[in-house]
Structures are given as structure tokens and as C-alpha cells.
Design an enzyme around this catalytic site. Sequence first.
Site, PDB file in Angstrom:
ATOM      1  N   HIS A 201     -43.925   9.319   8.371  1.00 42.71           N
ATOM      2  CA  HIS A 201     -42.962  10.428   8.342  1.00 42.71           C
ATOM      3  C   HIS A 201     -43.553  11.637   9.071  1.00 42.71           C
ATOM      4  O   HIS A 201     -44.761  11.690   9.349  1.00 42.71           O
ATOM      5  CB  HIS A 201     -42.605  10.806   6.898  1.00 42.71           C
ATOM      6  CG  HIS A 201     -43.697  11.509   6.176  1.00 42.71           C
ATOM      7  ND1 HIS A 201     -44.846  10.877   5.735  1.00 42.71           N
ATOM      8  CD2 HIS A 201     -43.827  12.818   5.802  1.00 42.71           C
ATOM      9  CE1 HIS A 201     -45.628  11.747   5.126  1.00 42.71           C
ATOM     10  NE2 HIS A 201     -45.029  12.941   5.148  1.00 42.71           N
ATOM     11  N   HIS A 203     -44.096  15.632   8.613  1.00 38.03           N
ATOM     12  CA  HIS A 203     -44.056  16.809   7.738  1.00 38.03           C
ATOM     13  C   HIS A 203     -43.918  18.033   8.657  1.00 38.03           C
ATOM     14  O   HIS A 203     -44.793  18.309   9.480  1.00 38.03           O
ATOM     15  CB  HIS A 203     -45.338  16.910   6.911  1.00 38.03           C
ATOM     16  CG  HIS A 203     -45.411  18.160   6.091  1.00 38.03           C
ATOM     17  ND1 HIS A 203     -44.799  18.284   4.857  1.00 38.03           N
ATOM     18  CD2 HIS A 203     -46.022  19.361   6.343  1.00 38.03           C
ATOM     19  CE1 HIS A 203     -45.025  19.495   4.379  1.00 38.03           C
ATOM     20  NE2 HIS A 203     -45.774  20.165   5.261  1.00 38.03           N
TER      21      HIS A 203
END
Length: 240
Positions: A201, A203
Site C-alpha cells: 500500500h 501511506h
Amino acid sequence: MINSTGVAHSETTTSPEIRPTGTVLGASTGPGGSAAGTVNVISAGGTDGLTGVAPDDAAAEAQRRLSTYLQVTDQIGAREAAATLTQYAAAVASETERLEAARWVRPIEARITQGFGGANHHIGVDFGAAHGTPIYAAHRGTVIYAGWESGYGNFVQIMHENNVVTSYGHLSRIDVRLGQEVATGEQIGKEGSTGHSTGPHLHFEVRLNGQYGTKVDPLAWLAGHGVHYGDQATTQTSHD
């Protein structure tokens, strides 16, 4: 004088013959060789009688003046056209700069997996996507950090106008270097799961007042600059 009749009278005086200057054309001859009828006189000078310039020379002079006038007007027209084009180009450049200064884009094409704040006081927003998904500079600026950062893994920070900083964490690869100028939407790396992460992912953070400034909701910030992620609904799936 007294004639034969004894009557005094004046003696007829013959006046001197007056001849026009120039060439006489078309004069008809009367009785006794005297000239009668119409006399046409051509001036011996051969000029136009007004300016003292021969007709051919006057035409040439007029043509020269016309040519000079046309050249001057062409030069003036060219200068005015060049000035107009310069002004137009400057206006286009100014408008382009204004639009570029206002343009923000999505840092990644992905779904939101965790929003800002919440029970765990999340200081950014997480976007989940396949490993290696491209990550882009959300706005133009200067790279002020590009390397490993504890917890964030491979980490990039970009300084923008007004001392605004965007941060990108957990990258699998960094494609920029410290001090590099990047354009809005330029690829700066690829998504990954480095540092403290439970899965691939990005951030993403927005900080005001510098590199260590106040962290604000990235989704609200992007929305305020015309960038949206669908309905921007979030799930609270933790990745870091």
C-alpha cells in the site's frame, strides 16, 4: 501725309510680326501667304509646365515614393504583428503557469484502505493496490527526502509552494533523488510494503508549515484542490 484726293490721313504702319516660341503645327495659309486658322504651339521646354520635371521622371519619382511608403507600412505591420504575438505568448505562458500552480493529481490509482485519524490516530491515508503500482507526485515541487526512514520504509517527501509537504511511504522502489525538481504527476516510485507494513500500500501524508509541520487529512486537502477518490468512503483496514 496727303494722298491724291487731298485728304490728309495717317500712314499705315506695319507692325512687327510676332511669332510664338516653339514649333507651329497645323497653320493654314491664307491669301498672300499669310497664316490663317488655328495655330497650335508646343512648348520648347518639353516639361509638364508645373514642376519642371519631365513626365517620365515625375512618374518614376511617384513610383519610388509609393514603393518607399509600402515598405515602411509593411515594416510597421510586421513590428505590430510581432508585438501582438509576443503579448499573446506571454499571456498563454502566464495562464499555463497559473493552471500548473493550482493543479494537483492523485498520488496513486488505488482504493482507500484506511483514512485519516480514527481510533488509532492515523496521520495519513492508506491506498491499497497491487505491488509495484506507480506512485506520482501529487503536485510539483522539490524532493527534500528520498531514502529509508524507520517505520516508513522507502520514503519520499516533496516540498511544494507555501511550505506544504507531501510524504509517500512503504515504496518498493524510489525513482527520484534528493534535490530533484519534479512535475505534477511525475512518477516518483512504486508502491510496496517496506517498513512497518502488513501488505502492499501507499501511506500518503500532507503536512503544513514544513517537513515537520502539522499533518492534515490528505483526502480533504486533495478534495480542496479538485482531486477526489470516488465517494472517498474509507474502510479501516490497517496496513501500518
